[in-house]
Design an enzyme around this catalytic site. Structure first.
Site, PDB file in Angstrom:
ATOM      1  N   SER A  74       2.318 -22.971 -20.488  1.00 29.86           N
ATOM      2  CA  SER A  74       1.009 -22.488 -20.953  1.00 29.86           C
ATOM      3  C   SER A  74       1.056 -21.727 -22.267  1.00 29.86           C
ATOM      4  CB  SER A  74       0.366 -21.600 -19.880  1.00 29.86           C
ATOM      5  OG  SER A  74      -0.237 -22.394 -18.881  1.00 29.86           O
ATOM      6  N   LYS A  77      -1.207 -22.895 -24.981  1.00 27.36           N
ATOM      7  CA  LYS A  77      -2.584 -22.449 -25.217  1.00 27.36           C
ATOM      8  C   LYS A  77      -2.698 -21.570 -26.466  1.00 27.36           C
ATOM      9  CE  LYS A  77      -3.829 -22.985 -20.400  1.00 27.36           C
ATOM     10  NZ  LYS A  77      -3.023 -22.703 -19.235  1.00 27.36           N
ATOM     11  N   SER A 139      -5.477 -17.938 -18.316  1.00 34.92           N
ATOM     12  CA  SER A 139      -4.648 -19.126 -18.540  1.00 34.92           C
ATOM     13  C   SER A 139      -5.285 -20.358 -17.889  1.00 34.92           C
ATOM     14  CB  SER A 139      -3.227 -18.926 -17.995  1.00 34.92           C
ATOM     15  OG  SER A 139      -2.323 -19.830 -18.583  1.00 34.92           O
TER      16      SER A 139
END
Length: 398
Positions: A74, A77, A139
């Site tokens: 993640s 991102k 997230s």
């Protein structure tokens, strides 16, 4: 950051390799550690790659496997945030844009999946700024997909933007295929590239970066905390992003600012959520304890005035176009040595900003920073008789 107070100007007959005298650092009591090597960084016991980077200079202070491709999970991102911020700065999207949580985004990244999600209702809209906070703080994979669809029409098209911006940032070993970071073939990055990305987001889009220090965010009836545990443990930490998948392990890119100094750490493939925070904290503490950042030269200020032939004036002022900064072990400032490399003969006309040479800064014989030397002032051609006279002088001296 401590600054150099002055720069000694060399003579007008400057030639390649001439040195620049560095001002003395503010006096302080000597420490035994000044003469000792910097202790090894506290390397995580279980990780695929890690590093400590000085934000101001981009220097890697310590690390292992920094250019080895790994799954970014993640932390991807952060790239998504950068693209959105860049497109917003270009006027292509706005913070108030209504972003649809499509059925595709909900099915691929919502509560029915194994990953983290934000909880925005399917087939309903939310302001882009709120959707982005859901992606950053919670997230949310669903929010990442919805944002990608809004900005570029599809995840695939958005991934093309991600790769284009990654190239612009200087991420040489990364390739993105989705906006959220769930495992996918060909979706890779490196600790070095991710640190460059974090540095770019902090520098270029501070508002977007500020979302990363939000400790919790609420969507509908659900409040979720930021998974970056350092936000609660260290007040100097103000970001940046966690990541986890079964194949990537536990990952964390963290950034902290103490005084005027900022560091970025990256830990990839750690053993647990707590351990990635513990390891990142240790790396930050080590970096702040043993390194400091110096601002050596300011743009637009003359560092030297070398001789110019055939010009209206006989010298040209040279300096740097951008601030020259360097990271050094604490207590080693007095060992810095700067040299300039310039052609033995500079001939007018010379335009303001024209690159003329290079300034290099070395510590114990190793170059640790360098920057182009440019003309601070322009020098126009001299008159006919002066040019002729200088032509004769140059021939005689050669």
């Amino acid at each position: 950051m401590r600054s150099l107070f002055s720069v000694a100007l060399v003579s007008a007959a400057l030639v390649a390799g001439s040195g620049l005298a560095l001002a003395q650092a503010p006096a302080r009591p000597a420490a035994l550690s000044d003469d000792l090597p910097v202790p090894d960084a506290p390397a995580p016991k279980v990780s695929k790659a890690w590093l400590v980077m000085d934000y101001a200079t981009g220097q890697i202070l310590a690390g292992e496997n920094v250019d080895t491709p790994v799954e970014p999970a993640s932390i991807t991102k952060v790239m998504t945030s950068y693209v959105i911020a860049a497109e917003m700065a270009a006027g292509k999207v706005k913070p108030t844009d209504p972003v649809m949580m499509t059925e595709h985004a909900w099915r691929e990244g919502g509560a029915g999946t194994d990953g983290s999600y934000s909880g925005f209702e399917v087939n309903k809209t939310a302001p882009l700024e709120q959707m982005e906070k859901g992606m950053v703080v919670q997230s949310g994979n669903d929010a990442a997909i919805a944002l990608a669809e809004h900005v570029a029409g599809s995840e695939q098209a958005f991934a093309q933007l991600m790769n284009a911006y990654a190239k612009k940032i200087g991420m040489k070993n990364s390739h993105f295929v989705n906006p959220h970071g769930l495992s996918a073939e060909g979706h890779i990055s490196t600790a070095h590239d991710l640190a460059l990305l974090g540095r770019a987001l902090i520098r270029d889009f501070p508002v977007a970066y500020s979302y990363n220090k939000i400790k919790e965010f609420t969507v509908g009836p659900i409040t979720q905390p930021n998974r970056n545990l350092l936000l609660w443990r260290d007040p100097s930490v103000d970001g940046i992003k966690t990541g986890h998948t079964s194949s990537a392990g536990y990952c964390l890119m963290a950034s902290a600012k103490r005084g005027d100094q900022r560091l970025i750490t990256v830990v990839m493939g750690d053993s647990s959520e707590n351990q990635r925070a513990v390891d990142s904290q240790a790396l930050l503490n080590w970096g702040f304890r043993f390194y400091e950042t110096h601002r050596l030269y300011e743009p637009g200020k003359a560092l030297a005035s070398p001789r110019v032939w055939k010009g209206e004036t006989d010298v040209v002022q040279v300096g740097v176009a951008q601030p020259l900064l360097v990271s050094t072990p604490r207590g080693k400032y007095d060992r810095l040595k700067a040299t300039m490399e310039l052609p033995t003969a500079l001939v007018a006309p010379i335009a303001k900003g024209q690159k003329l040479g290079t300034v290099k800064v070395a510590l114990d014989g190793k170059v640790i920073a360098q920057a182009p030397l440019v003309a601070v002032t322009a020098v126009e051609e001299g008159g006919f008789f002066k040019r002729l006279w200088h032509e004769l002088l140059m021939w005689w001296q050669s």
